[in-house]
Scaffold this active site. Structure first.
Site, PDB file in Angstrom:
ATOM      1  CD  GLU A   1     105.930 -18.464   1.331  1.00 30.35           C
ATOM      2  OE1 GLU A   1     104.728 -18.386   1.047  1.00 30.35           O
ATOM      3  OE2 GLU A   1     106.707 -19.287   0.820  1.00 30.35           O
TER       4      GLU A   1
HETATM    5  C1  LIG Z   1     111.107 -20.334  10.551  1.00 29.50           C
HETATM    6  C2  LIG Z   1     111.311 -19.172   9.660  1.00 29.50           C
HETATM    7  C3  LIG Z   1     111.738 -19.360   8.362  1.00 29.50           C
HETATM    8  C4  LIG Z   1     111.999 -18.268   7.540  1.00 29.50           C
HETATM    9  N1  LIG Z   1     112.526 -18.453   6.278  1.00 29.50           N
HETATM   10  C5  LIG Z   1     112.957 -17.365   5.587  1.00 29.50           C
HETATM   11  C6  LIG Z   1     113.692 -17.535   4.372  1.00 29.50           C
HETATM   12  O1  LIG Z   1     113.933 -18.652   3.903  1.00 29.50           O
HETATM   13  N2  LIG Z   1     114.124 -16.435   3.729  1.00 29.50           N
HETATM   14  C7  LIG Z   1     113.873 -15.182   4.211  1.00 29.50           C
HETATM   15  O2  LIG Z   1     114.322 -14.227   3.603  1.00 29.50           O
HETATM   16  N3  LIG Z   1     113.167 -14.984   5.341  1.00 29.50           N
HETATM   17  C8  LIG Z   1     112.708 -16.052   6.039  1.00 29.50           C
HETATM   18  N4  LIG Z   1     112.021 -15.866   7.212  1.00 29.50           N
HETATM   19  C9  LIG Z   1     111.715 -14.532   7.661  1.00 29.50           C
HETATM   20  C10 LIG Z   1     110.232 -14.176   7.696  1.00 29.50           C
HETATM   21  O3  LIG Z   1     109.789 -13.892   6.416  1.00 29.50           O
HETATM   22  C11 LIG Z   1     110.103 -13.007   8.686  1.00 29.50           C
HETATM   23  O4  LIG Z   1     110.246 -13.565   9.981  1.00 29.50           O
HETATM   24  C12 LIG Z   1     108.841 -12.258   8.557  1.00 29.50           C
HETATM   25  O5  LIG Z   1     108.843 -11.545   7.361  1.00 29.50           O
HETATM   26  C13 LIG Z   1     108.616 -11.288   9.733  1.00 29.50           C
HETATM   27  O6  LIG Z   1     109.745 -10.585  10.086  1.00 29.50           O
HETATM   28  P1  LIG Z   1     110.184 -10.518  11.629  1.00 29.50           P
HETATM   29  O7  LIG Z   1     110.154 -11.886  12.156  1.00 29.50           O
HETATM   30  O8  LIG Z   1     111.458  -9.777  11.694  1.00 29.50           O
HETATM   31  O9  LIG Z   1     109.029  -9.717  12.345  1.00 29.50           O
HETATM   32  P2  LIG Z   1     108.884  -8.135  12.484  1.00 29.50           P
HETATM   33  O10 LIG Z   1     109.017  -7.502  11.145  1.00 29.50           O
HETATM   34  O11 LIG Z   1     109.759  -7.673  13.575  1.00 29.50           O
HETATM   35  O12 LIG Z   1     107.380  -8.004  12.917  1.00 29.50           O
HETATM   36  C14 LIG Z   1     106.925  -8.234  14.247  1.00 29.50           C
HETATM   37  C15 LIG Z   1     105.397  -8.160  14.248  1.00 29.50           C
HETATM   38  O13 LIG Z   1     104.986  -6.851  13.840  1.00 29.50           O
HETATM   39  C16 LIG Z   1     104.059  -6.938  12.789  1.00 29.50           C
HETATM   40  N5  LIG Z   1     104.242  -5.781  11.915  1.00 29.50           N
HETATM   41  C17 LIG Z   1     105.377  -5.304  11.369  1.00 29.50           C
HETATM   42  N6  LIG Z   1     105.127  -4.218  10.617  1.00 29.50           N
HETATM   43  C18 LIG Z   1     103.795  -4.013  10.677  1.00 29.50           C
HETATM   44  C19 LIG Z   1     102.899  -3.066  10.095  1.00 29.50           C
HETATM   45  N7  LIG Z   1     103.299  -2.098   9.278  1.00 29.50           N
HETATM   46  N8  LIG Z   1     101.585  -3.175  10.383  1.00 29.50           N
HETATM   47  C20 LIG Z   1     101.129  -4.158  11.198  1.00 29.50           C
HETATM   48  N9  LIG Z   1     101.934  -5.077  11.769  1.00 29.50           N
HETATM   49  C21 LIG Z   1     103.232  -5.001  11.505  1.00 29.50           C
HETATM   50  C22 LIG Z   1     104.380  -8.248  12.077  1.00 29.50           C
HETATM   51  O14 LIG Z   1     103.223  -8.766  11.418  1.00 29.50           O
HETATM   52  C23 LIG Z   1     104.787  -9.131  13.246  1.00 29.50           C
HETATM   53  O15 LIG Z   1     103.638  -9.709  13.808  1.00 29.50           O
HETATM   54  C24 LIG Z   1     111.743 -16.957   8.026  1.00 29.50           C
HETATM   55  C25 LIG Z   1     111.273 -16.782   9.324  1.00 29.50           C
HETATM   56  C26 LIG Z   1     111.069 -17.866  10.146  1.00 29.50           C
HETATM   57  C27 LIG Z   1     110.603 -17.619  11.545  1.00 29.50           C
END
Ligand SMILES: Cc1cc2nc3c(=O)[nH]c(=O)nc-3n(C[C@H](O)[C@H](O)[C@H](O)COP(=O)(O)OP(=O)(O)OC[C@H]3O[C@@H](n4cnc5c(N)ncnc54)[C@H](O)[C@@H]3O)c2cc1C
Length: 742
Positions: free
Chosen positions: A442
């Site tokens: 989220e």
């Molecule tokens: C167990 C689990 C359940 C999930 N369930 C769902 C679901 O039901 N439906 C769904 O759609 N998604 C779901 N997600 C996805 C979740 O919402 C994403 O993992 C999350 O939004 C982050 O995306 P990412 O993991 O690709 O990280 P990335 O976007 O690759 O980010 C990596 C890091 O960089 C940081 N970052 C990125 N951009 C910036 C910025 N501009 N400024 C500062 N920091 C930044 C992030 O905070 C993070 O720490 C789930 C994820 C997990 C792990």
């Protein structure tokens, strides 16, 4: 001719200001604009005003359960909790047992937010939160399984935006668990920047069963989707295009959301991810040339392209409930178990809770539990009043999960080896492994802290800024300038007043700041919040004014400003808890530690902001105004922390208020053993002390010498045995690690 001051002001003052601001203020993209406009504002706006209305605050009705909701907690929730064996779920099954799935579906756990007329439970936010909280301490897998259908997935979207036909069809099926939903936004390329997704829907003509239909041809690749492997319907976010202009003039309609049954041809679904060794269903899914009719769009064609705003609006409520409830439960559970264990476990001949090093951790977990639980209740009150406060929800998601991380880590440290060794006797391991899930989902916490809380809050919760930005962006320049003229002078008056107040409060140490009537010994804390709210308001104004559009790139400054707003929110919620619970004197140590911890964090953030301010002279001036050296606060004293630790180490009403009911009615055998050992050790303590004071090292020797009676020896033996049960950890035969099939 009479001099028209207003016209003069508009021409000679407002107009140059308007032009200047148009160049300097941040330009919002359509997606940012939609995100900012989603939901509404609540207590966050009061804090942002720099002069919170405490009478309104205290009049907020405390969150309460209806008799039906209470009966659900005492009945189905208690029975469900008794069925949950997290070790079996995570280690043996990698899934919930079939009978648990049946109970979740049949008892309506997936339809808590769905109104009764559609067959749902129609629960308040508070009841929904209580259910998640109780389940969370039993099994994170079960809690996450319950969370998804009750947040984004996609009941809330249907209720807010669905057509009547969609609600009539889907809501009853979702409510009785006939359909298992999941919500697909994240794709491999688009995580935090979800709006950058490459998943598409193209409006086209397609022949279905010999009949030509206009519909959408979908292609997507999603990952991390909770419940996806078992979902029967997917709430799918994608970018919608209409190249042949079959529904209008626009080609690129924007992000849209559709309900896609998962048994359609072209869908690949069912594979699983393993998220931090938690067994909730989560996995990728993919669609190749999947055709759905136009009315699969949530809200129909009218809502095409409004997907982002819809998601943000649904999140504005849901983000304030699911993870904050899990986190609040985890904080309380960490405090409870760490305190009891520190009382039961002895080293160097005394309970480890007597050591200051352990007390420091206990004190912090106790205060965290008090504060996060207060914030959960207060936020639920706001949601139950009908608010959808997007900034508050983001604050709660971020800070509740961060404090959960701190509390669970502290509890792990206190338990040491006992919590490191996995097995059915380890009641903390599951929560510990689940920490990164709460931090990531989220909206990962770095993004939430650095971009959302202040980034959105500064515009959304500020009394004037959003309306001013709208006026600046108005394509009708004259109308925009009229609106701007009406706003900017009120804004300047408001800012001048706030600045004077901020200086007065800072220099007097908030001595003359107002506090509401009837708040007893918490009055100085209300005064201090007034002081920091005014300082925050001044700092926000100055930062937005001096950095303009470049503030977006200064994420560290934005994060610290967000932290101040968050602390103000959490502290006021904590004070509300103390007030609503009847202002117990015994809870004052908790109130004080939370307050001084929060105030010193606020001052540290102000200090860091000014230390990093691009304009040195402005930083100096602001420091003089809002952070004079002689009225600084210090973090809580060692004695205050020890006082909070003490609450966890002794049975009392204060301890019950703090850690009382979250694990009760549950099947936590290891926790039950711990609680029983705690009671027996406390009962045996005076006898233990008298044996020690008599110079005899062991109660057995004392018994043999007749220094204690048989009955007393029995009390001591029972305590010793109970403590011995608690400190046991699990071990396994080597072949148990070599099982196949996992
Ligand atoms: C167990 C689990 C359940 C999930 N369930 C769902 C679901 O039901 N439906 C769904 O759609 N998604 C779901 N997600 C996805 C979740 O919402 C994403 O993992 C999350 O939004 C982050 O995306 P990412 O993991 O690709 O990280 P990335 O976007 O690759 O980010 C990596 C890091 O960089 C940081 N970052 C990125 N951009 C910036 C910025 N501009 N400024 C500062 N920091 C930044 C992030 O905070 C993070 O720490 C789930 C994820 C997990 C792990």
């Amino acid at each position: 001719m009479e001099w028209d001051w207003r016209r003069w002001r508009r021409k000679w003052l407002t107009e140059p200001l308007y032009r200047m601001a148009q160049g300097a203020m941040p330009r919002l993209s359509a997606t940012e604009q939609e995100a900012i406009e989603a939901g509404d504002v609540w207590w966050d706006a009061q804090l942002f005003s720099g002069r919170p209305d405490w009478n309104r605050f205290l009049a907020t009705p405390p969150a309460k359960l209806s008799p039906d909701e209470q009966a659900f907690l005492d009945g189905p929730v208690a029975r469900l909790c008794a069925m949950l064996d997290d070790w079996d779920i995570s280690w043996n099954r990698y899934d919930l047992p079939p009978q648990v799935w049946s109970v979740l579906k049949e008892q309506g756990f997936f339809g808590m937010i769905i109104p009764r007329e559609y067959g749902g439970l129609g629960f308040s936010a508070y009841a929904h939160s209580e259910v998640v909280r109780r389940i969370s301490v039993q099994s994170v897998t079960a809690a996450v399984t319950v969370m998804v259908p009750n947040s984004l997935g996609p009941g809330e979207l249907l209720m807010q935006f669905g057509t009547q036909a969609q609600r009539d069809h889907w809501l009853p099926r979702l409510a009785r668990g006939q359909e298992i939903p999941s919500f697909g936004l994240t794709s491999p390329e688009a995580g935090s920047d979800a709006a950058a997704m490459t998943d598409t829907g193209v409006i086209c003509r397609h022949v279905v069963d010999g009949v030509e239909q206009i519909g959408i041809l979908l292609n997507w690749r999603k990952r991390y989707i909770t419940l996806s492997p078992v979902a029967t319907v997917l709430g799918l976010a994608f970018k919608l295009y209409d190249p042949d202009h079959l529904v209008g003039d626009k080609t690129d309609l924007g992000i849209s959301v559709a309900l896609v049954p998962t048994d359609l041809p072209g869908i690949t679904i069912g594979r699983r991810h393993l998220p931090a060794m938690q067994a909730f269903q989560n996995g990728p899914n993919e669609g190749k040339d999947v055709f759905v009719p136009l009315d699969a769009l949530i809200g129909g064609i009218d809502k095409a392209g409004h997907g982002w705003a819809m998601l943000m609006s649904a999140l504005a409520a849901g983000r304030g409930i699911s993870l904050p409830s899990l986190a609040a439960a985890a904080c309380v559970f960490a405090a409870h178990t760490a305190g009891a264990y520190a009382r039961v476990r002895t080293q160097f001949g005394v309970p480890i809770g007597k050591f200051e090093g352990v007390q420091e951790k206990l004190g912090r977990t106790a205060a965290n539990a008090y504060l996060v639980e207060g914030a959960r209740r207060f936020t639920c009150s706001g949601l139950d009043m009908g608010h959808k406060p997007s900034v508050v929800s983001a604050i709660m998601k971020l800070h509740a999960t961060e404090r959960m991380r701190q509390s669970v880590n502290d509890a792990m440290d206190v338990h040491a080896g006992k919590a490191v060794i996995d097995g059915p006797s380890n009641y903390l391991g599951g929560l510990y492994r689940a920490l990164p899930v709460g931090i990531t989902v989220e909206g990962a916490n770095i993004v939430t802290r650095n971009l959302i809380v202040f980034g959105q809050g500064a515009i959304r919760a500020h009394p004037y800024l959003m309306k001013e930005l709208q006026a600046l962006a108005d394509s009708d320049q004259e109308a925009g300038m009229d609106a701007f003229d009406g706003l900017i002078w009120k804004h300047i008056g408001h800012s001048a007043g706030t600045m004077l107040r901020a200086i007065g409060h800072a220099w007097s140490g908030a001595l003359f700041a107002a506090s509401p009537k009837g708040v007893g010994r918490a009055a100085p804390f209300y005064r201090r919040i007034n002081r920091y709210a005014a300082a925050f308001s001044v700092l926000s104004e100055m930062t937005v004014l001096s950095l303009g559009g470049s503030l977006k790139r200064r994420e560290m400054l934005s994060a610290r400003l967000g932290d101040i707003l968050a602390e103000l929110y959490l502290l006021s919620a904590m004070l509300k808890r103390w007030h609503d619970e009847g202002q117990h004197e015994a809870d004052l140590p908790l109130v004080k530690v939370c307050a001084f911890q929060g105030f010193s964090t606020i001052e540290k953030r102000i200090d860091d902001i000014l230390h990093n301010y691009p304009s040195r002279w402005l930083a100096g001036l602001l420091r003089l105004m809002v952070l004079p050296p002689f009225t600084r606060v210090r973090p809580p004293t060692d004695a205050a922390l020890a006082g909070c630790a003490q609450i966890l180490l002794e049975p009392s009403e204060a301890r019950m208020r703090l850690v009382g009911e979250v694990w009760s009615n549950c099947n936590g055998r290891a926790v039950e053993d711990l609680e029983q050992a705690f009671d027996l050790v406390v009962k045996a303590q005076p006898l233990m002390d008298s044996v020690r004071h008599s110079g005899l090292k062991d109660w057995r020797v004392a018994h043999a010498k007749g220094a204690i009676s048989d009955q007393q020896a029995q009390v001591l033996e029972e305590a010793e045995k109970a403590a011995a049960r608690v400190i046991q950890v699990d071990d396994f035969a080597a072949d148990e690690f070599a099982r196949s099939g996992h």
